[in-house]
Structure formats: structure tokens, C-alpha cells
Design a protein around this motif. Sequence first.
Motif, PDB file in Angstrom:
ATOM      1  N   ASP A  72       9.591  -5.359  -1.427  1.00  0.00           N
ATOM      2  CA  ASP A  72       9.003  -5.318  -2.755  1.00  0.00           C
ATOM      3  C   ASP A  72       7.542  -4.894  -2.675  1.00  0.00           C
ATOM      4  O   ASP A  72       7.095  -3.998  -3.388  1.00  0.00           O
ATOM      5  CB  ASP A  72       9.076  -6.724  -3.347  1.00  0.00           C
ATOM      6  CG  ASP A  72       9.592  -6.713  -4.747  1.00  0.00           C
ATOM      7  OD1 ASP A  72      10.662  -6.137  -4.963  1.00  0.00           O
ATOM      8  OD2 ASP A  72       8.911  -7.280  -5.619  1.00  0.00           O
ATOM      9  N   LEU A  84       6.018  -3.446  -0.225  1.00  0.00           N
ATOM     10  CA  LEU A  84       5.889  -2.091   0.307  1.00  0.00           C
ATOM     11  C   LEU A  84       6.112  -1.068  -0.807  1.00  0.00           C
ATOM     12  O   LEU A  84       5.399  -0.070  -0.896  1.00  0.00           O
ATOM     13  CB  LEU A  84       6.878  -1.856   1.455  1.00  0.00           C
ATOM     14  CG  LEU A  84       6.627  -2.655   2.737  1.00  0.00           C
ATOM     15  CD1 LEU A  84       7.684  -2.320   3.787  1.00  0.00           C
ATOM     16  CD2 LEU A  84       5.238  -2.401   3.301  1.00  0.00           C
ATOM     17  N   CYS A  85       7.084  -1.338  -1.662  1.00  0.00           N
ATOM     18  CA  CYS A  85       7.337  -0.437  -2.797  1.00  0.00           C
ATOM     19  C   CYS A  85       6.143  -0.395  -3.743  1.00  0.00           C
ATOM     20  O   CYS A  85       5.765   0.662  -4.244  1.00  0.00           O
ATOM     21  CB  CYS A  85       8.595  -0.867  -3.551  1.00  0.00           C
ATOM     22  SG  CYS A  85      10.124  -0.442  -2.693  1.00  0.00           S
ATOM     23  N   ILE A  86       5.539  -1.539  -3.969  1.00  0.00           N
ATOM     24  CA  ILE A  86       4.365  -1.583  -4.829  1.00  0.00           C
ATOM     25  C   ILE A  86       3.241  -0.751  -4.216  1.00  0.00           C
ATOM     26  O   ILE A  86       2.552  -0.003  -4.902  1.00  0.00           O
ATOM     27  CB  ILE A  86       3.903  -3.039  -5.048  1.00  0.00           C
ATOM     28  CG1 ILE A  86       4.906  -3.773  -5.938  1.00  0.00           C
ATOM     29  CG2 ILE A  86       2.502  -3.088  -5.658  1.00  0.00           C
ATOM     30  CD1 ILE A  86       4.650  -5.265  -6.050  1.00  0.00           C
ATOM     31  N   ILE A 125       3.606   1.764  -2.198  1.00  0.00           N
ATOM     32  CA  ILE A 125       3.979   3.172  -2.322  1.00  0.00           C
ATOM     33  C   ILE A 125       3.639   3.680  -3.712  1.00  0.00           C
ATOM     34  O   ILE A 125       3.076   4.764  -3.881  1.00  0.00           O
ATOM     35  CB  ILE A 125       5.481   3.358  -2.021  1.00  0.00           C
ATOM     36  CG1 ILE A 125       5.722   3.241  -0.512  1.00  0.00           C
ATOM     37  CG2 ILE A 125       5.977   4.705  -2.538  1.00  0.00           C
ATOM     38  CD1 ILE A 125       7.179   3.219  -0.113  1.00  0.00           C
TER      39      ILE A 125
END
Lengths: 237, 237
Positions: free
Chosen positions: A137, A139-141, A143
Motif C-alpha cells: 500500500d 509503496l503504491c502511494i 509511486i
Amino acid sequence: MSCQSKSCEKCHHNICTYRVPIFSDLEQNEMTKVTELIITRKYARGEMIVMEGNQLEGLYIIHSGRVKAFRYTQEAKEQILYLFSEGDFFGEKNLLRKQPVTYHAEALEETQICVIPHHSFHELLKEVPSINYKIMDQLCIRIEHLESLIQNMGTRDMEARISAILLEFAEKYGSKQKDGILVSMPLSREGIANYIGVTRETISRKLSRLQEDGIIELVGNKKLKILDLSALEQDFI
Amino acid sequence: MSCQSKSCEKCHHNICTYRVPIFSDLEQNEMTKVTELIITRKYARGEMIVMEGNQLEGLYIIHSGRVKAFRYTQEAKEQILYLFSEGDFFGEKNLLRKQPVTYHAEALEETQICVIPHHSFHELLKEVPSINYKIMDQLCIRIEHLESLIQNMGTRDMEARISAILLEFAEKYGSKQKDGILVSMPLSREGIANYIGVTRETISRKLSRLQEDGIIELVGNKKLKILDLSALEQDFI
DNA sequence: CGGGCACTTGATAGTAATCAAGTCCGGTGG
DNA sequence: CCACCGGACTTGATTACTATCAAGTGCCCG
């Protein structure tokens, strides 16, 4: 840099565990377990926390304070990649890929860091696999943040780029007042410049311009008030 | 857009499973299981695969072809974020965070996509938790790419920025020859421009300049040969 | 072989970088 | 509490660069 080491039972609220999104699923007893593994460190304003290429001994979680993460461009100019605050972490590449950190990190103010050693973290991961999702989660934020930054740096119109940064700061560091949003600036003029890839003079000029136009009001060098939010958003959208 | 649907036993090598890093840990029987869940789709050059804001029905994995992922800047200019090739995936934000994709994706050439539906993927994840690590790995790689792109866009010296792109292309799409590295360019001039945030004319001029200087040799519009790699690297470093 | 689109090249203009003085702010010490 | 000092910031003048506008040219595909 001083180490405070292990925590007592009474000051749990001073330990990262309770403030960090990736641990939000933990049960009380798991929290306590994590807390016992944590080592805390203190950094003064301007102090380097990690350097590009460092092999970290664990995951670095920000307990309090603000941190800028940056790389140097060809011209040896800082290019800021992230502004980290309470609850953010770095060193995940070390943790997940055994790769050194890919940027420098410097404290922007007095900052406390909680370090969870590698082996401790991996043990925790075995016991509480849901942490995996939390990390992904985050890491996606991250990105998403980088993608937006690239989109911003790709727009030629300087006005729009600065507006975007001001809106970001307003979101993260602003407080509503009756005549506008008071923003406590995390970066100096030069810092802002290094965030969006221009020179400090350009930032000065554009901020002055925005003030002339009545869109913002400069309050000393470390604060500003956004008077006309919609004007900024219009720039931005 | 045509659908080829399920696969036969004999054409496994035509299915993503065997080409995708995130499945590299799978046992034979697990592979087969995954393969049965996959739906493949074909896209022509220039065709849009997903649009920003789309809610995808699964993870999109590139089986063959090349894809550009981009957002629009304020000035409605494309800002390319990624160039995806065989084995790369997108739609992970949908999978992990139930968020729509944050960019447009367009096929640069004839491209085959394998789609693993959400529920299938989550079931797979339960059975083979190590896929978690693979995904995090890939997310970290993506983060690194974005960080480098930002660093590159932050350097003012255009020469250096183009050199960096050419080196990236050489790495990914180049083949060694006795007199240099022949690079099959994945993007048009305009595409390159949209990748590093300048205009197509500027790219043209700089490439011509590099050719004059004997550093590269343009081979039609879709290929170029790098004659003096170290000169490019010098620019870059 | 022909047509269209991508690319190249040239001229001009606009914008931000650079160079260079000042000015302001914040912190320190008297 | 005030004066002073230094670093950060602002502002101005000039330069350099790339965007823009415009006119060819050439490549690629049918």
C-alpha cells in the motif's frame, strides 16, 4: 546523534508503532513485541540521516520531524524526491531487495527516527503477514507521488508547477484560518526550487508575483497564507 | 481488440506465466493453474489499452510488445512515465488498493496482454505467498525507475538528459555490433520528447548534433547506432 | 511510385538561468 | 531589550537556451 534505545511500558505513545500506517493492523501484544525491537535515534536540523549507497541495518521510520530525500543531478544540484513526515519510512529497498538506499536523507528539523532491525522485521512479517499488504500500500502511494511529481516537472508553465507545490504543502502542512490557509513551509526557497527543478530566484519572483496578485501572502520566510485557493487550483487544473 | 481466451497444453510458452518475473517461483502445477485463469488480448499499434481512471478487472501483464504509460500535463502534453515490455505489468493499484489506474497506456506496436482477474490473483496469492515478495520487488524497481526519471528531468543540461535516455534505450533495446550498439527506438522523436519533457524539435536538433559529433549515427527514423558509448556516458555522469 | 506523416532545419521570441547588488529576517551577544 | 551580524531572500540586468512558428525534406507504407 544520540540513541535512546529501548522503551518503557509507560511511553508507548512515544514509539512509532502507534503512529505508523503499516502497523495499524497489529494487536496490542504484537505492538508491544514490535516496540521492544525498536531503537530510536535523534537528528538535528540539517543532519544527514542516510546517504545514497548506504546499507541500512533496518527500516527507518520517522517518529517525529520532517525529512527531505534527494539525489544530485548532473550539475550537482539537489533534486528532492520526497518530503517525509511522521509515519513515513525509508530503507525499504534494503529490506525487500537487499539494495542500498538510492537517495540522501536529511533532517529538515529536529527529527526522531525509529529503526526496526532487518531480522526483527522479517520475524514480525512471518507472524503478521498482513503487514505485507500495508507495505505494498505504502509503496503504491509512493509511486503515485513520484508519478505526480514527474507530471508536474513535465509541465513547462512555471506558474502551474509552483501552484501544484503550494497546494501540496497546503494539504500536508496547512491549517485553515478565517482569511485563508496558513501554511508552515517545510522547505526554504532553495528547497522548493530543488523540488520542482528550477532556481531559487525563480521561486522568489513567482511567489512575489502571486503575492502582488493577492493570491497568497508571505508571512516571514517560513510561512505563507493562501488567500485565494481557487486561483491556485485554476492554475493547477 | 480480439480475445483468444484459454490456452492449450501445447502452447504454454505462449502464455505469460513463463515470462513474468513475479511467477518465477511457481512450481509446474501452479503454473498450469495460473495459466488456466488467464485471458489474453491483442492490441494494435496506437491502440489504447487502459485510460486513466479505469477500474481494471485484473492485473494486466504484457506478453509481447511494447507499451507507453503516460499522463497529460497542464498544457495537455503527454508526459510518459513508463515504457513497458514483455513481463511488465500494470493495474497493480487496482489489485492492491482498489484504486483505478493513474495513467493512460497505449500500445506502441502490436501487443498481447494477459489479464489475470482479481479474484484469481488473490486466490493464487493465498496459495503462493512468495508472490508477495516478487510484487514488492517489482514495485521497488518501478520506484527506482521513477526516481531516476525525476533526477534526469531535474538536470537542466539537455545534452545530459538525452544521453541518459539513449543509454536507457541501449540497455533495453540495443544489440551489440562490431562498430557500435544498434538501438531499435521504441519511441518517435515526439515520444522521446514527451519522455524527457521537451519539444520534438529540440530532440531532432540534439540528435543531429550528436551525429555531427560522431557519437551516434541515425539509421532511418526508427533506429540509431551508438558509436561512442563512453562519450554518452561522460555526458551522463 | 506517390502521398502523407514524421522529421529536420531555420528564424524569432519568450522565459528562466545567471550574475550581481542590495535588503530583510532571525538569532546572538552585549 | 536592543544592536549587530550572517545567511536567506529579493530584485534587477543581462545572457543563454529552448519553445514556437514556419517551411522544407525525407522516410515509409500502401
